[in-house]
Design a protein around this motif. Structure first.
Motif, mmCIF file in Angstrom:
data_model
loop_
_atom_site.group_PDB
_atom_site.id
_atom_site.type_symbol
_atom_site.label_atom_id
_atom_site.label_comp_id
_atom_site.label_asym_id
_atom_site.label_seq_id
_atom_site.Cartn_x
_atom_site.Cartn_y
_atom_site.Cartn_z
ATOM 1 N N ASN A 306 38.875 32.326 24.363
ATOM 2 C CA ASN A 306 38.174 32.992 23.390
ATOM 3 C C ASN A 306 36.775 32.278 23.068
ATOM 4 O O ASN A 306 36.517 31.288 22.604
ATOM 5 N N ASN A 307 35.629 33.307 22.989
ATOM 6 C CA ASN A 307 34.395 32.950 22.713
ATOM 7 C C ASN A 307 33.628 31.895 23.807
ATOM 8 O O ASN A 307 32.616 31.531 23.677
ATOM 9 N N HIS A 308 34.492 31.918 24.819
ATOM 10 C CA HIS A 308 33.551 31.160 26.140
ATOM 11 C C HIS A 308 32.649 31.945 26.729
ATOM 12 O O HIS A 308 32.875 33.195 26.576
ATOM 13 N N ILE A 309 31.602 31.544 27.161
ATOM 14 C CA ILE A 309 30.374 32.460 27.560
ATOM 15 C C ILE A 309 30.352 32.202 28.940
ATOM 16 O O ILE A 309 30.350 31.216 29.525
ATOM 17 N N ILE A 310 30.500 33.495 29.528
ATOM 18 C CA ILE A 310 30.364 33.622 31.172
ATOM 19 C C ILE A 310 29.342 34.319 31.912
ATOM 20 O O ILE A 310 28.936 35.340 31.067
ATOM 21 N N ALA A 311 28.770 33.554 32.742
ATOM 22 C CA ALA A 311 27.469 34.218 33.451
ATOM 23 C C ALA A 311 28.075 34.840 34.777
ATOM 24 O O ALA A 311 28.708 34.014 35.588
ATOM 25 N N ALA A 312 28.161 36.179 34.895
ATOM 26 C CA ALA A 312 28.824 36.679 36.102
ATOM 27 C C ALA A 312 27.899 37.377 36.837
ATOM 28 O O ALA A 312 26.924 37.846 36.159
ATOM 29 N N SER A 313 27.866 37.308 38.262
ATOM 30 C CA SER A 313 27.146 38.146 39.110
ATOM 31 C C SER A 313 27.845 38.585 40.208
ATOM 32 O O SER A 313 28.568 37.904 40.992
ATOM 33 N N GLY A 314 27.576 39.994 40.786
ATOM 34 C CA GLY A 314 27.978 40.606 41.796
ATOM 35 C C GLY A 314 26.841 40.681 42.768
ATOM 36 O O GLY A 314 25.662 41.106 42.491
ATOM 37 N N PHE A 315 26.897 40.803 44.191
ATOM 38 C CA PHE A 315 25.881 40.985 44.922
ATOM 39 C C PHE A 315 26.607 41.437 46.079
ATOM 40 O O PHE A 315 27.657 41.018 46.675
ATOM 41 N N GLY A 316 25.824 42.285 46.966
ATOM 42 C CA GLY A 316 26.388 43.032 48.393
ATOM 43 C C GLY A 316 25.835 44.095 48.821
ATOM 44 O O GLY A 316 24.717 44.272 48.592
ATOM 45 N N ALA A 317 26.608 44.928 49.524
ATOM 46 C CA ALA A 317 25.847 46.048 50.039
ATOM 47 C C ALA A 317 25.219 46.996 49.256
ATOM 48 O O ALA A 317 25.456 47.355 47.942
ATOM 49 N N GLY A 318 24.392 47.712 49.918
ATOM 50 C CA GLY A 318 23.429 48.545 49.202
ATOM 51 C C GLY A 318 21.913 48.466 49.591
ATOM 52 O O GLY A 318 21.269 49.293 50.022
ATOM 53 N N LEU A 319 21.429 47.139 49.695
ATOM 54 C CA LEU A 319 22.019 46.108 48.929
ATOM 55 C C LEU A 319 21.877 46.046 47.360
ATOM 56 O O LEU A 319 20.670 46.685 46.859
ATOM 57 N N THR A 320 22.858 45.662 46.694
ATOM 58 C CA THR A 320 22.925 45.609 45.137
ATOM 59 C C THR A 320 22.965 44.181 44.557
ATOM 60 O O THR A 320 24.012 43.668 45.339
ATOM 61 N N TRP A 321 22.570 44.028 43.631
ATOM 62 C CA TRP A 321 22.944 42.694 42.833
ATOM 63 C C TRP A 321 22.900 42.809 41.428
ATOM 64 O O TRP A 321 21.904 43.842 40.861
ATOM 65 N N GLY A 322 23.353 41.884 40.700
ATOM 66 C CA GLY A 322 23.350 42.191 39.080
ATOM 67 C C GLY A 322 24.122 40.990 38.276
ATOM 68 O O GLY A 322 24.879 40.305 39.151
ATOM 69 N N ALA A 323 23.889 40.952 37.236
ATOM 70 C CA ALA A 323 24.164 39.866 36.324
ATOM 71 C C ALA A 323 24.662 40.337 34.970
ATOM 72 O O ALA A 323 23.949 41.275 34.400
ATOM 73 N N ALA A 324 25.746 39.864 34.475
ATOM 74 C CA ALA A 324 25.969 40.169 33.149
ATOM 75 C C ALA A 324 26.411 38.890 32.245
ATOM 76 O O ALA A 324 27.388 37.985 33.008
ATOM 77 N N ILE A 325 26.116 38.722 31.320
ATOM 78 C CA ILE A 325 26.464 37.331 30.187
ATOM 79 C C ILE A 325 27.345 37.840 29.170
ATOM 80 O O ILE A 325 26.652 38.802 28.325
#
Length: 330
Positions: A306-325
């Motif tokens: 609980n309350n850990h901060i996660i930096a997540a990122s996806g990337f791939g076909a499209g091309l698309t990419w993004g990040a969420a904190i």
């Protein structure tokens, strides 16, 4: 309408029963365990049988997430299914809704390939922020074994099948701290699963294309170059929007595409190895499922708290990419 915060309260995951190890792939293509492991970090992957369905895997993962969140399927207002490989070309989210018995939920598919889960989380957040929905189920699921060329060692060794899900709920707190999404269709040809048509003449003057799809095709060198450059940039932008420094990140959770990419991104961001979540060796690239699948494993193993901060990122076909904190938990 007053803006509402978001908390992420439950996770779940599911994979097919069959496990295909690197050593078994030598019967399919000219490869070896050493060749695959050194280039990708993958040791094995789960493969769906002809009797297993994407909606079935998605439903199992969803039920786990709903149970962890402490709600029922009837409490779900919206189901977002991020997938590029639905059971039905028209979409599979409604089949998941029916399997769950979530009869109050609106359900639809979202397609952004390996970035799909991040795009799904951000989309869900907009509905919750504006007060439209209170409980949203975001699912990432893919069965790429249906679409790879099992005689092409540059692609068939990479992909596995699976599903992962999270429950996002309205709250007075806001644990989706920042995000950034990007697309560049001019690079679509580097990674795609393209439509191919067989000509069929209906009348003297009218011809249609009889629909089908080719196998997954990928320029691995260009995709690696794209990911190594663009993913750290988009994470930096999301961290800036969240007003968080990289030193405050507890976990880096990337789309599980290639261990070399995970290592390169972490190194460029200055994030130590012990903060990088990786289950790539056991599952391969499960596309939209990879982030929620790895998230769920880390939560259930007690790594993510609980309350850990996660930096997540996806990337791939499209091309698309993004990040969420985001922060995990209530």
């Amino acid at each position: 309408m007053q803006n509402t915060g978001i908390i992420i309260t439950g996770s779940g995951s599911a994979v097919p029963a069959a496990c295909l190890e690197n050593s078994a792939m030598t019967a399919l293509v000219d490869t070896s365990d050493e060749w695959i492991t050194t280039r990708t970090g993958i040791k094995k992957r789960r493969i769906a049988s002809e009797k297993e369905s994407l909606s079935g895997l998605a439903a199992v993962a969803s039920l786990q997430a709903i149970a962890m969140a402490g709600i029922t399927a009837q409490d779900i207002d919206l189901i977002l299914l991020a997938t590029s490989t639905p059971d039905d070309l028209y979409g599979s989210a409604c089949k998941v809704q029916a399997a769950l018995g979530a009869n109050r939920a609106v359900a639809f598919d979202l397609t952004a390939a390996c970035s799909g889960f991040i795009f799904g989380m951000v989309t869900a957040a907009q509905y919750v922020n504006t007060g439209v929905f209170k409980n949203v189920l975001v699912v990432g699921a893919d069965i790429h074994s249906r679409w790879v060329n099992w005689q092409d060692r540059t692609t068939c060794v990479l992909f596995g099948d699976g599903a992962g899900a999270v429950v996002m709920q309205a709250s007075s707190s806001n644990n989706l701290l920042g995000f950034e999404l990007r697309s560049d269709g001019s690079q679509n040809h580097y990674l795609n699963l393209g439509y191919t048509a067989q000509s069929q003449q209906l009348t003297k003057d009218i011809t249609v294309g009889k629909g089908n799809y080719q196998h997954v095709t990928m320029n691995g060198k260009e995709v690696y170059r794209f990911a190594a450059q663009k993913v750290p940039e988009v994470i930096d932008k999301a961290l800036f929007r969240a007003n968080i420094s990289v030193e405050n990140v507890d976990w880096l959770l990337l789309h599980q595409a290639n261990q070399r990419i995970l290592d390169a991104v972490a190194q460029r961001l200055g994030i130590p190895d012990h903060k990088v979540i990786s289950n790539l060796a056991n599952y391969g690239n499960t596309s939209a499922a990879s982030i929620p699948l790895a998230l769920d494993e880390a939560v259930r193993a007690g790594k993510i708290k609980n309350n850990h901060i996660i930096a997540a990122s996806g990337f791939g076909a499209g091309l698309t990419w993004g990040a969420a904190i985001f922060k995990w938990g209530k």
